[in-house]
Design an enzyme around this catalytic site. Structure first.
Site, PDB file in Angstrom:
ATOM      1  N   SER A  56       0.852  -1.195   0.000  1.00  0.00           N
ATOM      2  CA  SER A  56       0.000   0.000   0.000  1.00  0.00           C
ATOM      3  C   SER A  56       0.885   1.242   0.000  1.00  0.00           C
ATOM      4  O   SER A  56       2.102   1.145   0.256  1.00  0.00           O
ATOM      5  CB  SER A  56      -0.886   0.020   1.247  1.00  0.00           C
ATOM      6  OG  SER A  56      -0.096   0.262   2.391  1.00  0.00           O
ATOM      7  N   ASP A  93      -1.043  -1.514  -4.057  1.00  0.00           N
ATOM      8  CA  ASP A  93      -2.426  -1.531  -3.566  1.00  0.00           C
ATOM      9  C   ASP A  93      -2.928  -0.083  -3.436  1.00  0.00           C
ATOM     10  O   ASP A  93      -2.240   0.763  -2.847  1.00  0.00           O
ATOM     11  CB  ASP A  93      -2.393  -2.220  -2.185  1.00  0.00           C
ATOM     12  CG  ASP A  93      -3.763  -2.589  -1.667  1.00  0.00           C
ATOM     13  OD1 ASP A  93      -4.690  -2.742  -2.469  1.00  0.00           O
ATOM     14  OD2 ASP A  93      -3.882  -2.754  -0.432  1.00  0.00           O
ATOM     15  N   HIS A 189     -12.853  -2.130   4.398  1.00  0.00           N
ATOM     16  CA  HIS A 189     -11.521  -2.304   4.983  1.00  0.00           C
ATOM     17  C   HIS A 189     -11.567  -2.312   6.516  1.00  0.00           C
ATOM     18  O   HIS A 189     -12.478  -1.748   7.109  1.00  0.00           O
ATOM     19  CB  HIS A 189     -10.589  -1.188   4.498  1.00  0.00           C
ATOM     20  CG  HIS A 189     -10.285  -1.290   3.032  1.00  0.00           C
ATOM     21  ND1 HIS A 189     -10.842  -0.466   2.099  1.00  0.00           N
ATOM     22  CD2 HIS A 189      -9.490  -2.157   2.349  1.00  0.00           C
ATOM     23  CE1 HIS A 189     -10.400  -0.803   0.897  1.00  0.00           C
ATOM     24  NE2 HIS A 189      -9.582  -1.821   1.017  1.00  0.00           N
ATOM     25  N   HIS A 232     -11.814  -6.318  -2.402  1.00  0.00           N
ATOM     26  CA  HIS A 232     -11.050  -5.680  -1.315  1.00  0.00           C
ATOM     27  C   HIS A 232     -11.808  -5.900  -0.003  1.00  0.00           C
ATOM     28  O   HIS A 232     -12.961  -6.313  -0.005  1.00  0.00           O
ATOM     29  CB  HIS A 232     -10.929  -4.174  -1.579  1.00  0.00           C
ATOM     30  CG  HIS A 232      -9.892  -3.848  -2.590  1.00  0.00           C
ATOM     31  ND1 HIS A 232      -8.720  -3.202  -2.270  1.00  0.00           N
ATOM     32  CD2 HIS A 232      -9.826  -4.111  -3.923  1.00  0.00           C
ATOM     33  CE1 HIS A 232      -7.999  -3.064  -3.364  1.00  0.00           C
ATOM     34  NE2 HIS A 232      -8.643  -3.605  -4.384  1.00  0.00           N
ATOM     35  N   GLY A 233     -11.134  -5.558   1.090  1.00  0.00           N
ATOM     36  CA  GLY A 233     -11.810  -5.588   2.389  1.00  0.00           C
ATOM     37  C   GLY A 233     -12.359  -6.956   2.739  1.00  0.00           C
ATOM     38  O   GLY A 233     -13.453  -7.086   3.273  1.00  0.00           O
TER      39      GLY A 233
HETATM   40  P1  13P Z   1      -8.997  -5.973   4.914  1.00  0.00           P
HETATM   41  O1  13P Z   1      -8.874  -4.748   5.748  1.00  0.00           O
HETATM   42  O2  13P Z   1     -10.378  -6.550   5.004  1.00  0.00           O
HETATM   43  O3  13P Z   1      -7.962  -6.984   5.210  1.00  0.00           O
HETATM   44  O4  13P Z   1      -8.812  -5.530   3.371  1.00  0.00           O
HETATM   45  C1  13P Z   1      -7.524  -5.349   2.826  1.00  0.00           C
HETATM   46  C2  13P Z   1      -7.550  -4.709   1.488  1.00  0.00           C
HETATM   47  O5  13P Z   1      -8.549  -4.600   0.815  1.00  0.00           O
HETATM   48  C3  13P Z   1      -6.267  -4.204   0.960  1.00  0.00           C
HETATM   49  O6  13P Z   1      -6.431  -3.497  -0.221  1.00  0.00           O
HETATM   50  O1  G3H Z   2      -6.542  -1.222   1.783  1.00  0.00           O
HETATM   51  C1  G3H Z   2      -5.852  -0.994   2.751  1.00  0.00           C
HETATM   52  C2  G3H Z   2      -4.820  -1.964   3.171  1.00  0.00           C
HETATM   53  O2  G3H Z   2      -5.280  -2.731   4.253  1.00  0.00           O
HETATM   54  C3  G3H Z   2      -3.534  -1.261   3.470  1.00  0.00           C
HETATM   55  O3  G3H Z   2      -3.632  -0.541   4.639  1.00  0.00           O
HETATM   56  O4  G3H Z   2      -2.900   1.750   4.010  1.00  0.00           O
HETATM   57  O5  G3H Z   2      -2.833   0.966   6.397  1.00  0.00           O
HETATM   58  O6  G3H Z   2      -1.202   0.069   4.714  1.00  0.00           O
HETATM   59  P1  G3H Z   2      -2.574   0.648   4.963  1.00  0.00           P
HETATM   60 ZN    ZN Z   3      -8.258  -2.429  -0.423  1.00  0.00          ZN
END
Ligand code: 13P
Ligand code: G3H
Ligand code: ZN
Length: 330
Positions: A56, A93, A189, A232-233
């Protein structure tokens, strides 16, 4: 300019095609440090699963993009050393600008996400198209997003989901040229995906969240047949890990995730990539808190990061085997 191909990484095209045909999903696990990377590689090699290592922009700031790229390169060699050369994708990401995507591509990423979902539809198309044009010159695959997940995304807080509009997907995919599409069908998320009042209780008194909008997913699949979809999420927020965290001094309240059966169902559809970050955070935190509480005199980081890495590995092996169905597909 570093080509990901020289690093032994792959883009997502072939593995998504196989995942679609085989009715499973590729795990996309976020990583920020060495222990997470080791756990991901160990688990996926042991289970012979392809894997997407996800970075990310927060991870990039925390750990440094160059170091993370070398770690991904190291992951390829580490997998071979462990005895199996699994396909490894290095993916950005939630990229939010063209410049960030370009920088990652030049640094050796094999796949990027450009998340224009908070922009207007027209601006999302324009930005996504710009990234695709650049990325495809280097055979880097691109994930776009339509619809907004509730919760925090790219430091933008959305109170409610804006589900993906099936009528837009065909137009978006053809105008942008993306290789995969992240959609919004009720995931979000973090570790607090639902409020308890949104859930019902089953016979054992366990909170059951509202199901994902599989009807929307089906409509999307009809509009873009065979096209790889991304979820995602998708953390499930294992309650045993939440209980360990809270037993040893944590204060996680109303932590509720997506039931694993829902994800298994999604993985057998057009969903080819499932993003999991929060479950790993919970597993690490639970293991570390337990060591701190049970062995308070311990101060060697290996003595708590080691168990955290073991717990992560166990979690990832479970996901790959029982949730995503990608075990044995490398
Ligand atoms: P979670 O927070 O559900 O693990 O989702 C992660 C995600 O979508 C990263 O892009
Ligand atoms: O989509 C979000 C991911 O869980 C990454 O999280 O931005 O805190 O690294 P972060
Ligand atoms: Zn995500």
């Amino acid at each position: 300019m570093v080509s990901y191909k020289e690093l032994g990484l792959v883009n997502s095209r072939d593995i998504f095609k196989k995942a679609f045909e085989g009715k499973y999903a590729i795990p996309a696990f976020n990583f920020n440090n060495m222990e997470q990377m080791q756990a991901i590689v160990q688990a996926c090699v042991e289970k012979k699963s392809p894997v997407i290592l996800q970075v990310s922009s927060g991870a990039r700031k925390y750990a440094n993009q160059t170091l993370l790229r070398y770690m991904a390169q190291g992951a390829v060699e580490y997998a071979k050393e462990l005895g199996y050369n699994i396909p490894i994708v290095l993916h950005l990401d939630h990229g939010d600008t063209f410049e960030l995507c370009k920088s990652c591509i030049e640094m050796g990423f094999s796949s990027v996400m450009i998340d224009g979902s908070h922009h207007s539809y027209e601006k999302n198309i324009e930005l996504t198209r710009q990234v695709v044009e650049y990325a495809h010159k280097y055979d880097v695959t691109v994930e776009g997003e339509l619809g907004v997940l509730a919760g925090i995304e790219d430091e933008v807080v959305a109170e409610h989901h804006t589900y993906t509009e099936p009528d837009q997907v065909e137009d978006f995919v053809s105008k942008t040229g993306v290789d995969s599409l992240a959609i919004s069908i009720g995931t979000s998320h973090g570790a607090n995906k639902f409020k308890p009042e949104q859930c019902t209780r089953n016979a054992e008194g366990i909170l059951v969240p509202p199901p994902l909008r599989f009807d929307i997913l089906e409509e999307i699949e009809k509009r873009i047949p065979g096209f790889p979809i991304v979820l995602h999420g998708a953390s499930s927020v294992p309650q045993d890990q939440v209980a360990i965290i809270n037993k040893y001094g944590g204060a996680l309240k109303d932590a509720i995730g997506i039931p694993e059966e829902q994800l298994r169902k999604a993985a057998s559809s057009a969903v080819c990539k499932i993003n999991i970050d929060s479950d790993g955070r919970l597993a690490m935190t639970a293991a570390i808190r337990e060591v701190f509480a049970v062995q308070p005199a311990e101060f060697d980081p290996r003595k708590y990061l080691g168990p955290a890495r073991e717990s992560l590995k166990k979690l990832y092996m479970h996901k790959v085997e029982n949730v995503l169905g990608s075990a044995g597909k490398a």
